[in-house]
Design an enzyme around this catalytic site. Structure first.
Site: not given
Length: 511
Positions: A26, A28, A49, A60, A228, A256, A337, A365
């Site tokens: 998200k 990224t 954030r 994470k 969140a 999230f 991907f 990415w």
């Protein structure tokens, strides 16, 4: 920020499906979309954030984006950055110290030590501190009582900083914090302890947004960091409104899945700050949807349309919520991907088309802003559509009704059940006049329900509300559901074990 002559830019929210260990990307996507908008000639600002040290050293890892879609300086942003979180923790713990000192020095306010609601905090996952007993070892060391710690991002001070609009507003909100109750059941505030001035002094620089940039030079305001799942999950109003004056397009994200971050962004932040998003991006991966369909993480590289069919209802419920509950223009961004097959992508496109929502492939990415150009073009088109932004509940309804509305309309459940303790707390808050505030539900991020094992789009469930409290300074009611904790713990193998620094000060293993 307060230049009323400058028209506000368009506000774009990036949210996601229910997270899985397979990853969604998200942040990224948020950064790559902003770089994509810049590449097609738009004046754009990102509003994100700040990462908490808890996840950085826990599960994470870093949270500054990934690949060629990152904000820099990455190490600083992921670690101490500008010291905002330390200032928030210091202000939180100053209030705790002044509260306990007041009781020790004679307790003129008549505070009941058994009914103190203010907890200390630390920006680290430390389950050992969830429940403690302090003030031991004699009269000179305080009054013995049960206590506990929250992670800093769950502190009401974090929420206040992220919702305050000025130093004066910050001080007023801090003074309104309820720290506990007296023996005769009267709430006691930080203002009665005369703590708000010193707390504001600690936060006077932390309230200022931090300016950094993406790898492609797009300006990014990184400020505030409530989770969140246990808090309201959005960057600061101060940063968002500043960005809206600086850019024609502002891309922001909420934590999230859309049942958590987006719900709170829309129902709390937008309501309190009078913001209206122009478009919403819902991020998904084929891999994550196959996990929602029951596949193990080791099985995700193989085409499996059957698993995808079982898992795609999770995405469709999030899409339907944005489109039909909040009535906002939206697009699905598939973070592609190399193992994703054309048949799997086509299946998702067809399913979303039935809801009238387009799907765009994102390769930010690997390709940076270039991989976000198609998404940027779709977002610009969405921003020209007319939305009919609506909240998911009427803020003037009862606390129970608001929680029920979210459980039914957003989670897809049959409502909420309330423990006897929660019912008693709701009655107290209603009698004190706090029942007209928005609600912030603390819930597992891994399911629409309050049971993290229920993947996909579960039905026929009710969420259990075990505790309800007021964050009077932030301006919302907090409802804790299921087994959610306001102090996370570290996993069996924390990310911290892979982080190191060499003799030149170069950090490895952070991302």
């Amino acid at each position: 920020m307060n230049d009323s002559s400058k028209k506000n830019g368009k506000l774009i929210l990036v949210t996601a499906i229910t997270p899985t260990p397979a990853g969604e990307g998200k942040t990224t996507t948020t950064i790559g979309l902003a770089d994509g908008l810049k590449r097609i000639g738009k004046k754009v600002v990102v509003a994100l954030r700040e990462p908490s040290l808890g996840p950085v050293f826990g599960v994470k890892g870093g949270a500054a984006g990934g690949g060629w879609a990152q904000v820099i300086p990455m190490e600083d942003i992921n670690l101490h950055f500008t010291g905002d979180f330390h200032a928030i923790g210091a202000a939180n713990n100053l209030l705790a110290a002044m509260l306990d000192n007041h009781i020790h020095q004679g307790n003129a306010l008549g505070i009941d030590p058994r009914r103190i609601t203010w907890r200390r905090c630390v920006d680290m996952n430390d389950r050992q501190l969830r429940s403690i007993v302090d003030g031991l070892n004699g009269k000179t060391n305080g009054v013995p009582r049960e206590d506990g710690y929250d992670i800093t991002v769950a502190s009401e001070i974090m929420a206040i900083l992220c919702l305050a609009t000025s130093i004066e507003d910050l001080k007023t909100r801090l003074a309104s914090i309820i720290v506990g109750y007296t023996y005769d059941n009267r709430p006691v505030t930080a203002g009665e302890l005369n703590a708000q001035g010193a707390m504001t002094a600690l936060l006077k620089d932390a309230i200022k947004p931090n300016l950094v940039q993406t790898l492609e030079g797009t300006p990014a305001l990184v400020h505030g960091g409530p989770f969140a799942n246990i808090a309201h999950g959005c960057n600061s109003v101060f940063a968002t409104k500043t960005a809206l004056k600086l850019g024609d397009y502002v891309v922001t994200e909420a934590g999230f899945g859309a049942d958590l971050g987006a719900e709170k962004f829309l129902d709390i932040k937008c309501r309190l700050a009078n913001l209206t998003p122009s478009a919403v991006v819902i991020v998904a991966t084929v891999r994550a949807l196959k996990m929602h369909g029951g596949l193990a993480k080791t099985q995700l590289a193989t085409e499996d349309l059957s698993a995808l069919e079982r898992g795609v209802p999770n995405l469709l419920r999030h899409v339907k919520n944005i489109k039909e509950v909040y009535k906002l223009p939206s697009v699905v961004a598939i973070n592609r991907f190399p193992t994703d097959t054309d048949k799997e992508i086509e299946f998702i496109i067809e399913q979303c088309k039935k809801l009238g929502v387009n799907v765009v492939l994102s390769t930010v990415w690997a390709d940076g802003g270039k991989g976000g150009e198609a998404l940027a073009e779709e977002v610009v088109n969405l921003c020209e559509q007319k939305g009919d932004f609506t909240f998911s509940y009427d803020v003037n309804d009862s606390i129970e009704q608001k929680i029920n509305d979210i459980a039914v309309k957003v989670y897809g459940g049959e409502g909420a059940v309330f423990t006897a303790e929660a019912q008693k707390q709701i009655a107290t808050l209603t009698s004190l006049g706090y029942d007209k505030l928005p609600v912030c539900i603390a819930k597992t991020q891994y399911s629409f329900s309050d049971d993290q094992t229920k993947l996909g789009a579960p039905e026929g469930f009710k969420i259990t509300v075990r505790s309800v409290k007021v964050s009077a300074g932030a301006g919302f009611i907090v409802a804790l559901t299921g087994t959610i904790m306001t102090m996370p713990g570290l996993p069996k193998v924390p990310a911290a074990e892979k982080i190191d620094v060499d003799n030149d000060g170069k950090i490895t293993g952070l991302f």
